[in-house]
Design a protein around this motif. Sequence first.
Motif, PDB file in Angstrom:
ATOM      1  N   LYS A  44      -2.517  10.448   3.698  1.00 40.77           N
ATOM      2  CA  LYS A  44      -1.375  10.608   2.788  1.00 40.77           C
ATOM      3  C   LYS A  44      -0.764   9.276   2.378  1.00 40.77           C
ATOM      4  N   PRO A  46      -1.177   5.602   0.639  1.00 40.52           N
ATOM      5  CA  PRO A  46      -2.059   4.888  -0.284  1.00 40.52           C
ATOM      6  C   PRO A  46      -2.671   3.652   0.371  1.00 40.52           C
ATOM      7  N   ALA A  51      -4.452   4.541  -3.833  1.00 43.47           N
ATOM      8  CA  ALA A  51      -4.901   5.928  -3.972  1.00 43.47           C
ATOM      9  C   ALA A  51      -4.773   6.666  -2.643  1.00 43.47           C
ATOM     10  N   THR A  52      -4.230   7.868  -2.697  1.00 42.74           N
ATOM     11  CA  THR A  52      -4.194   8.737  -1.522  1.00 42.74           C
ATOM     12  C   THR A  52      -5.383   9.693  -1.608  1.00 42.74           C
ATOM     13  N   TRP A  55      -4.747  12.221  -4.328  1.00 44.10           N
ATOM     14  CA  TRP A  55      -4.939  11.676  -5.672  1.00 44.10           C
ATOM     15  C   TRP A  55      -6.430  11.630  -6.026  1.00 44.10           C
ATOM     16  N   THR A  58      -7.677  15.079  -6.755  1.00 42.80           N
ATOM     17  CA  THR A  58      -7.201  15.516  -8.074  1.00 42.80           C
ATOM     18  C   THR A  58      -8.063  14.906  -9.175  1.00 42.80           C
ATOM     19  N   ARG A  59      -8.369  13.617  -9.049  1.00 38.85           N
ATOM     20  CA  ARG A  59      -9.159  12.921 -10.071  1.00 38.85           C
ATOM     21  C   ARG A  59     -10.635  13.324 -10.064  1.00 38.85           C
TER      22      ARG A  59
END
Length: 65
Positions: A44, A46, A51-52, A55, A58-59
């Motif tokens: 959680k 970065p 970037a987590t 993230w 999601t990407r």
Amino acid sequence: MQTKLHCWAGEESSRRFGDLFNLVYDPAFLMHAWERVSTNKGAKTPGIDKATAAWIETRMGSMFS
């Protein structure tokens, strides 16, 4: 895997890992690495790339699902 490679390299300084590229880019190896990284304590937070794990998921979408 990193620990094994470190030990092997320490035992014999001239040892080379010629097939390391194929190992690192193996989809099963990457999936296992992602499962470990995305569930660890720092997922959680970065990293240096800001970037987590959430993230990245999601990407990248279903690539890591």
